[in-house]
Motif scaffolding. Structure first.
Motif, PDB file in Angstrom:
ATOM      1  N   ALA A  43      -7.331 -10.910   7.666  1.00 53.36           N
ATOM      2  CA  ALA A  43      -7.493 -10.484   6.485  1.00 53.36           C
ATOM      3  C   ALA A  43      -6.114 -10.913   5.657  1.00 53.36           C
ATOM      4  O   ALA A  43      -6.094 -11.223   4.469  1.00 53.36           O
ATOM      5  CB  ALA A  43      -7.842  -8.925   6.276  1.00 53.36           C
ATOM      6  N   ARG A  84      -6.223 -14.663   4.953  1.00 51.97           N
ATOM      7  CA  ARG A  84      -6.959 -14.986   3.849  1.00 51.97           C
ATOM      8  C   ARG A  84      -6.596 -14.633   2.513  1.00 51.97           C
ATOM      9  O   ARG A  84      -6.513 -15.369   1.502  1.00 51.97           O
ATOM     10  CB  ARG A  84      -8.357 -13.915   4.243  1.00 51.97           C
ATOM     11  N   ASN A  85      -5.839 -13.616   2.741  1.00 48.43           N
ATOM     12  CA  ASN A  85      -5.403 -13.098   1.400  1.00 48.43           C
ATOM     13  C   ASN A  85      -4.071 -13.978   0.906  1.00 48.43           C
ATOM     14  O   ASN A  85      -3.757 -14.401  -0.482  1.00 48.43           O
ATOM     15  CB  ASN A  85      -4.785 -11.518   1.270  1.00 48.43           C
ATOM     16  N   GLU A 101      -9.641   3.423  -6.671  1.00 54.28           N
ATOM     17  CA  GLU A 101     -10.676   2.956  -5.937  1.00 54.28           C
ATOM     18  C   GLU A 101     -11.786   3.657  -5.496  1.00 54.28           C
ATOM     19  O   GLU A 101     -12.844   3.686  -5.775  1.00 54.28           O
ATOM     20  CB  GLU A 101     -10.058   2.166  -4.766  1.00 54.28           C
ATOM     21  N   MET A 104       0.908  -1.233  -0.340  1.00 55.57           N
ATOM     22  CA  MET A 104      -0.061  -0.030   0.022  1.00 55.57           C
ATOM     23  C   MET A 104       0.923   1.196   0.012  1.00 55.57           C
ATOM     24  O   MET A 104       1.714   1.518   1.002  1.00 55.57           O
ATOM     25  CB  MET A 104      -0.821  -0.019   1.335  1.00 55.57           C
ATOM     26  N   LYS A 120      -7.122  -7.746  11.176  1.00 57.63           N
ATOM     27  CA  LYS A 120      -6.064  -7.548  10.344  1.00 57.63           C
ATOM     28  C   LYS A 120      -5.386  -8.614   9.860  1.00 57.63           C
ATOM     29  O   LYS A 120      -4.975  -8.920   8.826  1.00 57.63           O
ATOM     30  CB  LYS A 120      -5.071  -6.743  10.905  1.00 57.63           C
ATOM     31  N   ARG A 170       0.602  -1.802  -9.701  1.00 58.68           N
ATOM     32  CA  ARG A 170      -0.386  -1.935 -10.612  1.00 58.68           C
ATOM     33  C   ARG A 170       0.095  -2.756 -11.943  1.00 58.68           C
ATOM     34  O   ARG A 170      -0.893  -3.582 -12.445  1.00 58.68           O
ATOM     35  CB  ARG A 170      -0.945  -0.750 -11.099  1.00 58.68           C
ATOM     36  N   ASP A 183      -0.902   6.745  -3.315  1.00 59.65           N
ATOM     37  CA  ASP A 183      -1.052   5.599  -4.056  1.00 59.65           C
ATOM     38  C   ASP A 183      -2.114   5.850  -5.151  1.00 59.65           C
ATOM     39  O   ASP A 183      -3.077   6.069  -5.034  1.00 59.65           O
ATOM     40  CB  ASP A 183      -1.435   4.611  -3.257  1.00 59.65           C
ATOM     41  N   ARG A 184      -1.992   5.765  -6.484  1.00 59.54           N
ATOM     42  CA  ARG A 184      -2.989   5.928  -7.583  1.00 59.54           C
ATOM     43  C   ARG A 184      -4.033   4.921  -7.260  1.00 59.54           C
ATOM     44  O   ARG A 184      -5.125   5.516  -7.666  1.00 59.54           O
ATOM     45  CB  ARG A 184      -2.098   5.584  -8.686  1.00 59.54           C
ATOM     46  N   ASP A 185      -3.590   3.905  -7.033  1.00 55.48           N
ATOM     47  CA  ASP A 185      -4.732   2.709  -7.063  1.00 55.48           C
ATOM     48  C   ASP A 185      -5.751   3.230  -5.731  1.00 55.48           C
ATOM     49  O   ASP A 185      -7.145   2.913  -6.272  1.00 55.48           O
ATOM     50  CB  ASP A 185      -4.135   1.436  -6.561  1.00 55.48           C
ATOM     51  N   LEU A 186      -5.335   3.644  -4.793  1.00 57.42           N
ATOM     52  CA  LEU A 186      -6.129   3.973  -3.639  1.00 57.42           C
ATOM     53  C   LEU A 186      -7.259   5.021  -4.116  1.00 57.42           C
ATOM     54  O   LEU A 186      -8.424   4.838  -4.032  1.00 57.42           O
ATOM     55  CB  LEU A 186      -5.294   4.750  -2.386  1.00 57.42           C
ATOM     56  N   TYR A 198     -19.458  -3.184 -10.212  1.00 55.30           N
ATOM     57  CA  TYR A 198     -18.719  -2.149 -10.881  1.00 55.30           C
ATOM     58  C   TYR A 198     -17.311  -2.281 -11.333  1.00 55.30           C
ATOM     59  O   TYR A 198     -16.851  -1.081 -12.019  1.00 55.30           O
ATOM     60  CB  TYR A 198     -19.064  -0.760 -10.284  1.00 55.30           C
ATOM     61  N   LYS A 199     -16.980  -3.232 -11.250  1.00 55.10           N
ATOM     62  CA  LYS A 199     -15.531  -3.674 -11.464  1.00 55.10           C
ATOM     63  C   LYS A 199     -15.455  -4.538 -12.798  1.00 55.10           C
ATOM     64  O   LYS A 199     -16.137  -5.443 -12.695  1.00 55.10           O
ATOM     65  CB  LYS A 199     -14.625  -4.242 -10.461  1.00 55.10           C
ATOM     66  N   SER A 210     -13.693   5.210  -8.574  1.00 50.56           N
ATOM     67  CA  SER A 210     -14.512   4.201  -9.155  1.00 50.56           C
ATOM     68  C   SER A 210     -15.911   4.132  -8.403  1.00 50.56           C
ATOM     69  O   SER A 210     -16.889   3.921  -9.179  1.00 50.56           O
ATOM     70  CB  SER A 210     -13.805   2.833  -9.782  1.00 50.56           C
ATOM     71  N   THR A 211     -15.542   4.058  -7.127  1.00 45.03           N
ATOM     72  CA  THR A 211     -16.768   3.973  -6.314  1.00 45.03           C
ATOM     73  C   THR A 211     -17.877   4.950  -6.436  1.00 45.03           C
ATOM     74  O   THR A 211     -18.761   4.913  -6.712  1.00 45.03           O
ATOM     75  CB  THR A 211     -16.358   3.830  -4.950  1.00 45.03           C
ATOM     76  N   GLY A 263      -0.675  -5.487  -2.118  1.00 39.42           N
ATOM     77  CA  GLY A 263       0.308  -4.361  -2.174  1.00 39.42           C
ATOM     78  C   GLY A 263       0.953  -4.691  -3.637  1.00 39.42           C
ATOM     79  O   GLY A 263       2.066  -3.761  -3.601  1.00 39.42           O
ATOM     80  N   GLY A 310      -9.065  -9.951   1.489  1.00 40.35           N
ATOM     81  CA  GLY A 310      -7.864  -9.688   2.283  1.00 40.35           C
ATOM     82  C   GLY A 310      -7.837  -8.259   2.492  1.00 40.35           C
ATOM     83  O   GLY A 310      -6.786  -7.905   2.871  1.00 40.35           O
ATOM     84  N   ALA A 311      -8.684  -7.346   2.431  1.00 44.79           N
ATOM     85  CA  ALA A 311      -8.733  -5.850   2.698  1.00 44.79           C
ATOM     86  C   ALA A 311      -8.881  -6.105   4.325  1.00 44.79           C
ATOM     87  O   ALA A 311      -9.776  -6.809   4.977  1.00 44.79           O
ATOM     88  CB  ALA A 311      -9.963  -5.275   2.043  1.00 44.79           C
ATOM     89  N   THR A 312      -7.736  -5.546   4.678  1.00 46.63           N
ATOM     90  CA  THR A 312      -7.793  -5.040   6.338  1.00 46.63           C
ATOM     91  C   THR A 312      -8.982  -4.134   6.713  1.00 46.63           C
ATOM     92  O   THR A 312      -9.348  -3.176   5.822  1.00 46.63           O
ATOM     93  CB  THR A 312      -6.257  -4.676   6.895  1.00 46.63           C
ATOM     94  N   PRO A 313      -9.453  -4.068   8.036  1.00 45.62           N
ATOM     95  CA  PRO A 313     -10.268  -2.910   8.498  1.00 45.62           C
ATOM     96  C   PRO A 313      -9.409  -1.672   8.072  1.00 45.62           C
ATOM     97  O   PRO A 313     -10.524  -0.962   7.783  1.00 45.62           O
ATOM     98  CB  PRO A 313     -10.291  -3.384   9.770  1.00 45.62           C
ATOM     99  N   TYR A 329      -3.944  -6.500  -5.281  1.00 40.83           N
ATOM    100  CA  TYR A 329      -4.206  -4.989  -4.945  1.00 40.83           C
ATOM    101  C   TYR A 329      -3.977  -5.104  -3.331  1.00 40.83           C
ATOM    102  O   TYR A 329      -3.239  -4.329  -2.795  1.00 40.83           O
ATOM    103  CB  TYR A 329      -5.183  -4.223  -5.290  1.00 40.83           C
ATOM    104  N   TYR A 330      -4.715  -5.918  -2.523  1.00 42.66           N
ATOM    105  CA  TYR A 330      -4.537  -5.993  -1.102  1.00 42.66           C
ATOM    106  C   TYR A 330      -3.227  -6.658  -0.802  1.00 42.66           C
ATOM    107  O   TYR A 330      -2.912  -6.344   0.550  1.00 42.66           O
ATOM    108  CB  TYR A 330      -5.865  -6.799  -0.498  1.00 42.66           C
ATOM    109  N   ARG A 347     -14.641  -7.803  -0.078  1.00 44.89           N
ATOM    110  CA  ARG A 347     -13.326  -7.132  -0.130  1.00 44.89           C
ATOM    111  C   ARG A 347     -12.628  -7.840   0.961  1.00 44.89           C
ATOM    112  O   ARG A 347     -11.432  -7.868   1.163  1.00 44.89           O
ATOM    113  CB  ARG A 347     -13.394  -5.826   0.148  1.00 44.89           C
ATOM    114  N   ILE A 391      -7.749  -0.612   5.432  1.00 48.23           N
ATOM    115  CA  ILE A 391      -7.921  -0.168   4.126  1.00 48.23           C
ATOM    116  C   ILE A 391      -9.649   0.195   3.934  1.00 48.23           C
ATOM    117  O   ILE A 391     -10.011   1.275   3.269  1.00 48.23           O
ATOM    118  CB  ILE A 391      -7.732  -1.640   3.428  1.00 48.23           C
TER     119      ILE A 391
END
Lengths: 419, 233
Positions: B78, B81-82, A12, A1, B75, B115, A6-9, B97-98, A15-16, B112, A327-330, B109-110, A323, A332
């Protein structure tokens, strides 16, 4: 991250938000209006302040007059009702003793309310007031010289018989389009050469336009006024207050002229700063009030953003669950919701800013400076803008916490439960 | 690679509690393909959730790849899992929407990942499921089978040790189900360990081992001869 940059952040977040443009725009409406209200209020107040400033421009806001009257109390063997006259020697005394003083200009008026004055040319009497002046007077009460020049030190040193006349005086004594410079006018029988014509500025000024200024030294000689001074026009240094300086001067002069220290009448004075202070307090209060109202409107707008985000979070329960499962952490998730809040608010803020600046420019173009209302150049300044934006973003972070917390509370297992 | 010993789990219902898992012992080796069967209420979904670290057991041991899974923070769960798990769901659970490639790239992405790498890897996995040409399509533009294949590509993207599939064919017609099963079998052939919850006998028989649950205990655990899905396609 890659942190906040971060461009991706950001992609995201965008896009939302762009997923549902209508909702995004509706959400921001509250903030847009709030910003417009806030900035318009501030702008209008600034316009008013500028209007007042313009009215008083040209008169030093930290100036005062000190003149003599009759004593109203007996003191040291003198009876009450004694006439006091300042003398030119007081100039040095005041200058020496009162350090707060920036400019001091003694003046004397011909006739001094006691006898008539004639200002005469080509069979015309203009009835102007005639003043003996120091060049410094121009620093306290600024005049717009339209032709020639104002008095200078040289005129005083050499006792030149020159004068500066007001535009009204010019109209009374000269023919239309006649060049007055170098022409003579007669003041109580003495000839003076006109060296300048002034116009009264479009603001409060204590000299009218029908007046004649001659060098103080010439005045003394020509009209035999000796060392007498009618009154002092005084301005204090920018960092000093008028009132204490005025008290010092009065005390000094009362001692010198043996006036009872408590005599309220013997020395008259007028403190200009009081008027300005009154008006400044008024405009500052108004500004504070505008900010207060605006900030709460803004708060309401941002709360509406938070509310919509809260609804959005509920709608997105499943998505957030996915998400989390992936693997998205709280952290994120939280960051994304707060960023959405910030982005929504900031975009709305910028839109509101552009709109309100447009409206202010229109008001300025259409109404400012016209008519008698004190309204001039209504604009917001840079500091106000920065403060507004920092507040806005700060509030959006704080308020964004609410939906963010809600989003984090979503357990992936509950979100993913098949119906 | 997966070791479960005496696992218990109960859910509170009002004042009483519902004992869902009553001492489960399960061991899965690398390269296995296991079907977990059972009627609804048998505890199979709960078991899968615990294995998927979406839920936590009350007592018992769960070791994944020599790592004790216990008292995980949100955390940490997560991150695990990932890193370790790939999920395949009955209703695909793609983000609407993706587009396909963005969905596949999400676990990366998660992680890290940069891109560019992410896009490349996601495209590689889409190619693997035969959807490289559909990479910029949104889920709503894809058929059910295609959606599930995107979901499989997403599950594979982070190269997990274990694939968890919760009724992967539950929302698909028979023909498409067999196509998906054929693909999952291929993955298993390549060495992926797969754990699948299903209640369809024919799907279960396409695995190499069937574990039957009833009322929170394992009734039967047997190796079966794998039925290849390819013969039906």
């Amino acid at each position: 991250m890659g942190g906040l940059f971060d461009r991706d952040l950001w992609s995201e977040v965008f896009s939302t938000l762009s997923k549902n443009i209508t909702r995004t725009l509706l959400t921001t409406l509250g903030v847009i209006f709030a910003i417009i209200i806030l900035l318009l209020l501030l702008g209008a107040t600034t316009g008013m302040k500028n209007g007042f400033d313009k009215i008083f421009a040209g008169t030093a806001t930290n100036s005062m007059f000190v003149w003599t009257q009759r004593t109203s109390m007996p003191y040291k063997g003198f009876e009450k009702g004694r006439d006091i006259d300042f003398s030119l020697d007081d100039l040095e005394l005041i200058k020496r003793e009162v350090k707060e003083i920036d400019v001091i200009a003694p003046r004397i008026q011909l006739g001094n309310f006691r006898s008539t004055t004639t200002v005469f040319r080509n069979g015309q009497n203009s009835g102007s007031s005639v003043y003996g002046d120091f060049p410094e007077i121009d620093q306290i009460s600024k005049k717009r010289i339209v032709e020639g020049r104002f008095l200078n030190q040289n005129d005083l040193d050499e006792f030149k018989k020159v004068c500066v006349i007001g535009q009204d005086t010019y109209k009374l004594l000269f023919k239309k389009d006649e060049d007055p410079i170098g022409k003579y006018i007669q003041i109580n029988g003495v000839y003076f050469t006109v060296i300048g014509v002034y116009k009264k500025p479009k603001n409060i000024n204590f000299d009218g336009e029908n007046a004649v200024f001659v060098p103080f030294s010439t005045f003394q000689k020509a009209f035999n006024s000796g060392n007498e001074v009618g009154w002092f026009a005084i301005s204090v240094k920018p960092d000093k207050q008028v009132a204490p300086a005025l008290n010092k001067i009065k005390k000094l002069l009362k001692a010198k002229y043996k006036i009872h220290p408590k005599d309220p009448r013997a020395i008259g004075s007028f403190d200009f700063s009081q008027i300005f202070t009154g008006i400044s307090v008024f405009t500052i209060t108004l500004q504070g009030f505008s900010f207060f109202v605006g900030i709460f409107t803004l708060l309401a707008g941002i709360i509406s953003v938070s509310n919509i985000l809260l609804i959005t979070v509920k709608e997105r329960t499943k998505e957030i669950g996915i998400r989390r499962a992936l693997g998205a952490t709280p952290k994120i998730i939280k960051r994304q919701i707060i960023l959405e809040s910030i982005v929504l608010t900031t975009v709305a803020g910028l839109l509101g800013f552009v709109l309100s600046v447009g409206v202010l420019l229109y008001i300025d173009y259409e109404y400012a400076g016209k008519g008698d209302a004190p309204f001039e150049n209504p604009m917001i300044n840079f500091t106000q803008l920065i403060v507004t934006f920092i507040l806005m973003i700060g509030l959006s972070v704080l308020i964004g916490m609410i939906p963010a917390k809600r989003a984090v509370k979503i357990k992936p297992i509950e979100a993913l439960r098949e119906e | 690679m997966l070791e479960i010993k005496n696992l218990h789990k109960s859910y509170p219902i009002g004042d009483s509690s519902l004992h869902v898992l009553k001492g489960i012992d399960l061991s899965v080796k690398e390269g296995e393909m296991v079907a977990i069967m059972g009627s609804s209420g048998s505890g199979k979904s709960t078991l899968l959730n615990i294995i998927g670290m979406l839920d936590e057991a009350d007592s018992g041991q769960y070791i994944l790849d020599e790592l004790q899974i216990k008292n995980l923070t949100e955390k940490k769960a997560a991150v695990y899992r990932n890193k370790f798990l790939g999920f395949i769901f009955q209703s695909f659970n793609l983000i609407s929407y993706k587009n396909a490639i963005e969905n596949v790239a999400l676990p990366l992405y998660y992680q890290g990942m940069k891109r560019k790498e992410r896009q490349e890897l996601a495209l590689f996995h889409l190619e693997k499921v035969g959807l490289a040409n559909w990479s910029d399509h949104l889920p709503k533009e894809l058929s059910g089978g295609q959606k599930q294949r995107v979901a499989i590509a997403r599950a594979l993207a982070a190269n997990p040790k274990l694939l968890l599939a919760d009724e992967p064919t539950g929302a698909l017609d028979t023909k498409t189900s067999y196509e998906i099963m054929e693909f999952i079998q291929q993955l298993n052939d390549e060495g992926k360990t797969i754990l699948m919850v299903t209640h369809e006998e024919d799907i279960a028989n396409m695995c190499k081992r069937i574990v039957r649950l009833r009322d929170g205990v394992i009734m039967e655990d047997k190796k079966v001869t794998q039925v290849r899905a390819a013969q039906y396609v």
